[in-house]
Design a protein around this motif. Structure first.
Motif, PDB file in Angstrom:
ATOM      1  N   LEU A 173      17.158  74.852   2.261  1.00 33.39           N
ATOM      2  CA  LEU A 173      17.732  73.898   1.310  1.00 33.39           C
ATOM      3  C   LEU A 173      18.812  73.050   1.959  1.00 33.39           C
ATOM      4  O   LEU A 173      18.968  71.880   1.663  1.00 33.39           O
ATOM      5  N   ARG A 174      19.564  73.682   2.865  1.00 27.62           N
ATOM      6  CA  ARG A 174      20.740  73.025   3.418  1.00 27.62           C
ATOM      7  C   ARG A 174      20.401  72.064   4.542  1.00 27.62           C
ATOM      8  O   ARG A 174      21.097  71.074   4.757  1.00 27.62           O
ATOM      9  N   ASP A 175      19.338  72.340   5.278  1.00 26.60           N
ATOM     10  CA  ASP A 175      19.027  71.507   6.442  1.00 26.60           C
ATOM     11  C   ASP A 175      18.711  70.079   6.013  1.00 26.60           C
ATOM     12  O   ASP A 175      17.868  69.861   5.155  1.00 26.60           O
ATOM     13  N   PRO A 176      19.419  69.094   6.618  1.00 28.32           N
ATOM     14  CA  PRO A 176      19.217  67.701   6.167  1.00 28.32           C
ATOM     15  C   PRO A 176      17.816  67.175   6.455  1.00 28.32           C
ATOM     16  O   PRO A 176      17.362  66.246   5.820  1.00 28.32           O
ATOM     17  N   GLN A 177      17.137  67.783   7.423  1.00 29.97           N
ATOM     18  CA  GLN A 177      15.792  67.296   7.745  1.00 29.97           C
ATOM     19  C   GLN A 177      14.749  67.800   6.757  1.00 29.97           C
ATOM     20  O   GLN A 177      13.693  67.217   6.601  1.00 29.97           O
ATOM     21  N   SER A 178      15.078  68.910   6.108  1.00 32.42           N
ATOM     22  CA  SER A 178      14.065  69.568   5.286  1.00 32.42           C
ATOM     23  C   SER A 178      13.720  68.720   4.062  1.00 32.42           C
ATOM     24  O   SER A 178      14.600  68.222   3.366  1.00 32.42           O
ATOM     25  N   HIS A 179      12.435  68.541   3.792  1.00 35.71           N
ATOM     26  CA  HIS A 179      12.055  67.689   2.656  1.00 35.71           C
ATOM     27  C   HIS A 179      11.668  68.498   1.427  1.00 35.71           C
ATOM     28  O   HIS A 179      11.372  67.956   0.385  1.00 35.71           O
ATOM     29  N   GLN A 180      11.632  69.819   1.571  1.00 40.07           N
ATOM     30  CA  GLN A 180      11.521  70.728   0.430  1.00 40.07           C
ATOM     31  C   GLN A 180      10.250  70.607  -0.365  1.00 40.07           C
ATOM     32  O   GLN A 180      10.209  70.887  -1.541  1.00 40.07           O
ATOM     33  N   ASN A 181       9.192  70.135   0.272  1.00 36.61           N
ATOM     34  CA  ASN A 181       7.935  70.071  -0.466  1.00 36.61           C
ATOM     35  C   ASN A 181       6.857  70.812   0.314  1.00 36.61           C
ATOM     36  O   ASN A 181       5.847  70.259   0.667  1.00 36.61           O
ATOM     37  N   PHE A 182       7.130  72.090   0.618  1.00 34.43           N
ATOM     38  CA  PHE A 182       6.158  72.875   1.361  1.00 34.43           C
ATOM     39  C   PHE A 182       5.879  74.159   0.592  1.00 34.43           C
ATOM     40  O   PHE A 182       6.455  74.400  -0.460  1.00 34.43           O
ATOM     41  N   TYR A 183       5.011  74.977   1.132  1.00 31.95           N
ATOM     42  CA  TYR A 183       4.616  76.184   0.412  1.00 31.95           C
ATOM     43  C   TYR A 183       5.206  77.428   1.058  1.00 31.95           C
ATOM     44  O   TYR A 183       5.355  77.495   2.272  1.00 31.95           O
ATOM     45  N   LEU A 184       5.526  78.410   0.204  1.00 33.25           N
ATOM     46  CA  LEU A 184       6.017  79.686   0.684  1.00 33.25           C
ATOM     47  C   LEU A 184       4.899  80.705   0.544  1.00 33.25           C
ATOM     48  O   LEU A 184       4.166  80.700  -0.442  1.00 33.25           O
ATOM     49  N   LEU A 185       4.766  81.566   1.538  1.00 27.61           N
ATOM     50  CA  LEU A 185       3.682  82.545   1.524  1.00 27.61           C
ATOM     51  C   LEU A 185       4.183  83.879   2.052  1.00 27.61           C
ATOM     52  O   LEU A 185       5.125  83.929   2.835  1.00 27.61           O
ATOM     53  N   ILE A 186       3.512  84.935   1.622  1.00 22.95           N
ATOM     54  CA  ILE A 186       3.793  86.260   2.200  1.00 22.95           C
ATOM     55  C   ILE A 186       2.597  86.658   3.044  1.00 22.95           C
ATOM     56  O   ILE A 186       1.450  86.512   2.616  1.00 22.95           O
ATOM     57  N   ALA A 187       2.862  87.114   4.258  1.00 24.43           N
ATOM     58  CA  ALA A 187       1.785  87.604   5.112  1.00 24.43           C
ATOM     59  C   ALA A 187       1.516  89.049   4.736  1.00 24.43           C
ATOM     60  O   ALA A 187       2.363  89.922   4.907  1.00 24.43           O
ATOM     61  N   LYS A 188       0.332  89.292   4.196  1.00 23.35           N
ATOM     62  CA  LYS A 188       0.006  90.640   3.713  1.00 23.35           C
ATOM     63  C   LYS A 188      -0.596  91.428   4.863  1.00 23.35           C
ATOM     64  O   LYS A 188      -1.537  90.971   5.507  1.00 23.35           O
ATOM     65  N   ASP A 189      -0.031  92.584   5.135  1.00 23.09           N
ATOM     66  CA  ASP A 189      -0.541  93.529   6.135  1.00 23.09           C
ATOM     67  C   ASP A 189      -0.603  92.959   7.548  1.00 23.09           C
ATOM     68  O   ASP A 189      -1.427  93.383   8.350  1.00 23.09           O
ATOM     69  N   THR A 190       0.190  91.988   7.862  1.00 23.82           N
ATOM     70  CA  THR A 190       0.165  91.471   9.237  1.00 23.82           C
ATOM     71  C   THR A 190       1.491  90.783   9.543  1.00 23.82           C
ATOM     72  O   THR A 190       2.285  90.510   8.640  1.00 23.82           O
ATOM     73  N   LYS A 191       1.704  90.498  10.830  1.00 24.35           N
ATOM     74  CA  LYS A 191       2.910  89.756  11.183  1.00 24.35           C
ATOM     75  C   LYS A 191       2.738  88.286  10.775  1.00 24.35           C
ATOM     76  O   LYS A 191       1.650  87.722  10.976  1.00 24.35           O
ATOM     77  N   PRO A 192       3.772  87.651  10.263  1.00 24.53           N
ATOM     78  CA  PRO A 192       3.605  86.269   9.791  1.00 24.53           C
ATOM     79  C   PRO A 192       3.200  85.296  10.898  1.00 24.53           C
ATOM     80  O   PRO A 192       2.484  84.336  10.646  1.00 24.53           O
ATOM     81  N   SER A 193       3.656  85.566  12.127  1.00 20.99           N
ATOM     82  CA  SER A 193       3.325  84.615  13.190  1.00 20.99           C
ATOM     83  C   SER A 193       1.830  84.638  13.507  1.00 20.99           C
ATOM     84  O   SER A 193       1.268  83.655  13.997  1.00 20.99           O
ATOM     85  N   ASN A 194       1.179  85.773  13.206  1.00 17.22           N
ATOM     86  CA  ASN A 194      -0.266  85.832  13.428  1.00 17.22           C
ATOM     87  C   ASN A 194      -1.012  84.814  12.567  1.00 17.22           C
ATOM     88  O   ASN A 194      -1.995  84.223  12.989  1.00 17.22           O
TER      89      ASN A 194
END
Lengths: 472, 382
Positions: free
Chosen positions: B112-133
């Motif tokens: 929210l605080r970062d001036p570059q962030s445009h705040q129109n993206f999606y949040l997700l949970i990585a189920k049973d795996t590392k998120p970077s995968n």
């Protein structure tokens, strides 16, 4: 004064120029003309024939006055007046011991005929255009407007060229004040010579300091007549195939004479397109710089990645890239106009291949800059008035430079300055942004939107007091 | 002259404020956040990696770093990258389950605080795996992995009921509102993760690994509490009224009549001691497996009754799930607060109150079309 003395004075004055032809028809009659501007045929067929018949008459002067076939004869007294006539293709006829002398029109045709307009071609509409011959040009207007109220006022400008300048207007439509203002400023001109309408433009535009032209220059007689009927004033200069139309407002440059010959919907459509092209051609390079170097967040995801990839091999900053390419294109265009048509083909190959393809492959510019410059220059080509195009080019550079420093903020500021500059222009007391600012309902009928001819009942009231166009 | 000089000074003294060439940016389109041993592990998916042999396409690359704060982790990543990280075009942020359980407050604050962030993206949970995968699995249908997931969410939320079109904005809005708890989509990997990371996998017609959107994840505040099942996910979207097209099976004799609802409207009638949900649904038949006479009004009415019951069951299960976790993901509390602000302020723990707050459901279903077949497919005896 004897004939020999008179002839001597003239020959001396002209420096014994090689094109002087002198003949003594009899001891009492001599004539002199410049063969470069006169027609030998006319002289021998009409003049010589008619004067040799009169030889044995008592009162030679009045006999000649009645007996010369040519339709245009003038009788002069001052020898100094003859030079203008000689240069215009007249023959001087002198009588022994007579102060008065004749000048007889024996012009040769030094003009091309009426040809098709090359700089403002139309699909549907008359094809003729003005030529370098003043009389023909006036005729092209006179034959279209047969109204006795059509006024043609001549003044001579140029100490050396002595060029005829005609101010043409319709007496009961044009505003007398505007005619007076123009006449005043034309009379004040004291210059050695004018060769084209372009020479007097700057004398008429002294108040308006802007890149944008306050007068239209055209080579189309039909467009001139449309303007005359609306209450505008046409200025014509001898030997120039372009006339000036005053006053002009911004929307006039979106118009074409074809607009009135085709259906009003199509005309409106083409004017809207031209307006879009006007905006696009001014701001596109600036917008590109702003988006690429300051306001990347405004570019859609997919395009952003593709742009970043395209630019990755270009070593120059974006604005350098744009300026290099815009300038190169201007040079190419200049070369294309000025070069003889024989070398035109090689020019376009160099332009298309070197500028378009090789520069991208070599990594000097990115492909998108080529697209931007192409869009810009295509949009520029919809306009025909060279002064207007030049104004667009200059403002495009202003936009680019103000964007380089501050991005989209600079672009918007340049846009505001442009609007302010345009709004402050007032050629012949006509605000340049009419009919939008100040809002003028009568001008609306024929600005961006063109009303059908039967609904367009009034002339714009800022050009005339005589408003009714269609009476019913 | 003075004027011109003034304008020039204005322009030049501003320097090139904010000037940055586009190709000096590393465009981040996906971000994965994990939390282990009191350190954040952050991975960024860069869309404009090295230029590939193919014209105008790039290889994406994944850069990772770690730190005690998100910002520190981000600066750690910067050390790996010759270009400046640019997060204006972020399309997904993926959390690990463990971090989500701890709470994602800090990440929300950073985004929210970062001036570059445009705040129109999606949040997700990585189920049973590392998120970077998730970020490193390549899909043949999309140009880069995170775009694949983002457009998948947009399309799926329109065409199916299981996915919520829950963007970052919506999540934060719910998180900050009293009496409303946020939800998030989850994503899983099917197949061999290591093989899926190579671009060889992309060229096969059957991929080694793919990412797939899974059921919804329930939050209480910024903390993840549990997953819903597929059916419960449908129910959640039904109660929230965030549903475009929904297909469901209506029992009909011993098989099913597949129904697609395309017109959905839900209204909430809040009272002090209970809430009543009224859903009005219209739909059409897509697949009739049973042999019934569709031209008879009675048969259709029977089907409509069964459909109403089916939809009601979805919603009942969803509400039961939320009550079990004591989290009001439907925003019933917010509606209660709107109607009874004084009573709401007296309730100390809304979620506990919500657990015993009766919710009744009424569904009204109507068929408006039977598809392009008027009858069920059956041979007629001549």
């Amino acid at each position: 004064m004897t004939n020999q003395e008179k002839l001597k004075i003239i020959q001396d004055a002209l420096g014994n120029s090689s094109d002087i032809v002198v003949r003594d028809v009899s001891p009492s009659l001599s004539y002199l003309y410049l063969e470069s501007v006169s027609s030998d045929d006319k002289i021998s067929d009409f003049l010589v024939e008619s004067i040799t018949k009169q030889e044995k008459v008592e009162d030679l002067f009045s006999a000649l006055k009645e007996g010369i076939y040519n339709s245009h004869i003038e009788i002069l007294e001052d020898l100094n007046d003859c030079y203008y006539y000689l240069a215009s293709g007249y023959t001087c006829l002198f009588l022994e011991n007579e102060k008065k002398y004749f000048v007889i029109e024996t012009k040769t045709k030094l003009d091309r005929g009426i040809s098709e307009s090359t700089s403002e071609p139309l699909i549907r509409g008359p094809k003729d255009s003005f030529t370098e011959n003043h009389a023909i040009n006036l005729g092209l207007i006179r034959k279209r407007i047969k109204d006795p109220k059509l006024r043609i006022q001549d003044i001579k400008i140029g100490r050396r060229t002595n060029s005829k300048v005609s101010i043409i207007y319709i007496e009961d439509i044009a505003l007398p004040k505007s005619v007076e203002t123009i006449l005043d400023s034309l009379e004040k001109i004291d210059i050695d010579g004018i060769l084209d309408t372009g020479y007097i433009r700057d004398f008429l535009e002294t108040k308006e300091k802007s890149f944008f032209p306050c007068m239209i220059s055209t080579e189309r007689p039909d467009f001139s007549c449309q303007s005359l009927l609306n209450g505008k004033i046409v200025i014509m200069v001898e030997n120039s195939p372009y006339v000036l139309i005053l006053p002009a407002v911004l929307t006039d440059f979106l118009k074409s004479s074809e607009d009135y010959y085709q259906k009003y919907v199509s005309s409106t459509f083409s004017r809207v397109l031209k307006l879009i092209a006007f905006i696009v051609t001014i701001i596109t390079p600036a917008l590109y710089i702003a988006l690429m170097t300051f306001n990347q967040e405004m570019i859609p995801d997919q395009l952003l990645i593709s742009l970043a990839t395209q630019r990755s091999e270009v070593p120059f900053p974006t604005f350098m890239e744009v300026i290099i390419f815009v300038v190169l294109f201007e040079i190419l265009r200049e070369a294309d106009i000025k070069s003889p048509s024989a070398s035109g083909a090689s020019m376009s190959i160099v332009g298309a291949l070197i500028l378009g393809d090789a520069a991208v492959t070599a990594g000097i510019v990115s492909p998108f800059v080529v697209i931007v410059v192409a869009i810009t220059s295509i949009c520029e080509l919809v306009f025909t008035d060279m002064d207007f195009i030049n104004a667009i080019r200059q403002w495009r550079l202003i936009f680019i430079f103000s964007t380089i420093f501050t991005g989209i903020i600079g672009m918007v500021s340049a846009g505001l300055i442009l609007i302010i500059r345009l709004a402050s222009l007032e050629p012949l007391n006509t605000p340049y942004l009419l009919p939008f600012s100040p809002f003028n309902i009568s001008g609306m009928e024929d600005s961006i939107f063109l009303f059908p001819s039967n609904k367009r009942k009034n002339r714009p009231n800022y050009l005339t007091k005589n408003k009714k166009r269609v009476k019913s | 002259m003075k004027k011109v000089l003034g304008i020039l000074l204005l322009l030049l003294l501003s320097g090139c404020w904010n000037y940055q060439e586009l190709n000096e940016y590393a465009i981040v389109t996906g971000m994965a956040v994990d939390y282990q041993d009191n350190r954040y592990q952050v991975s960024f998916l860069i869309a404009n990696g090295n230029k590939s042999a193919e014209e105008n396409s790039t290889n994406t690359s994944l850069l990772s770093g770690e730190g005690e704060t998100i910002y520190q982790a981000m600066k750690d990543v910067s050390l790996e990258s010759p270009k400046e990280l640019y997060i204006s075009h972020l399309s997904v942020v993926i959390f690990s389950e463990s971090l989500a359980k701890e709470g994602i407050h800090q990440v929300l604050d950073f985004l929210l605080r970062d001036p570059q962030s445009h705040q129109n993206f999606y949040l997700l949970i990585a189920k049973d795996t590392k998120p970077s995968n998730i970020l490193s699995i390549l899909s043949p249908l999309a140009d880069y992995p995170s775009q694949n997931i983002a457009s998948n969410i947009v399309n799926s939320s329109k065409l199916q009921g299981k996915i919520s079109d829950a963007s970052f904005n919506l999540f934060v809005q719910k998180y900050l509102e009293k009496g409303f708890e946020p939800i998030m989509n989850s994503v899983i990997i099917l197949g061999d993760i290591e093989a899926g990371k190579t671009s060889d996998s992309q060229e096969k017609s059957e991929q080694d690994a793919i990412t797939k959107l899974d059921s919804l994840a329930l939050f209480k505040g910024d903390k993840f509490v549990g997953y819903a099942t597929q059916e419960e996910s449908i129910g959640i979207d039904l109660v929230l009224g965030e549903i475009g097209l929904l297909y469901f099976n209506v029992p009909c004799q011993d098989s099913y009549a597949v129904t697609v609802s395309d017109n959905y409207d839900i209204s909430y009638h809040v009272e002090k001691d209970k809430i009543e949900l009224q859903a009005k649904v219209k739909g059409s038949l897509r697949e009739v497996e049973c042999r019934i006479n569709l031209e008879e009004e009675k048969e259709i009415e029977k089907l409509e009754k069964a459909a109403e019951e089916e939809l009601r069951q979805y919603m009942v299960h969803a509400i039961q799930l939320a009550k079990n976790y004591e989290t009001d993901i439907f925003g019933i509390g917010a509606k209660y607060k709107e109607k009874y602000p004084e009573e709401f302020s007296k309730i100390k723990d809304w979620n506990a109150f919500f657990k015993d707050y009766p919710v009744s459901i009424a569904v009204d279903f109507k068929y408006h079309s039977k598809g392009t077949l008027e009858q069920s497919l059956e041979r007629k005896d001549a």
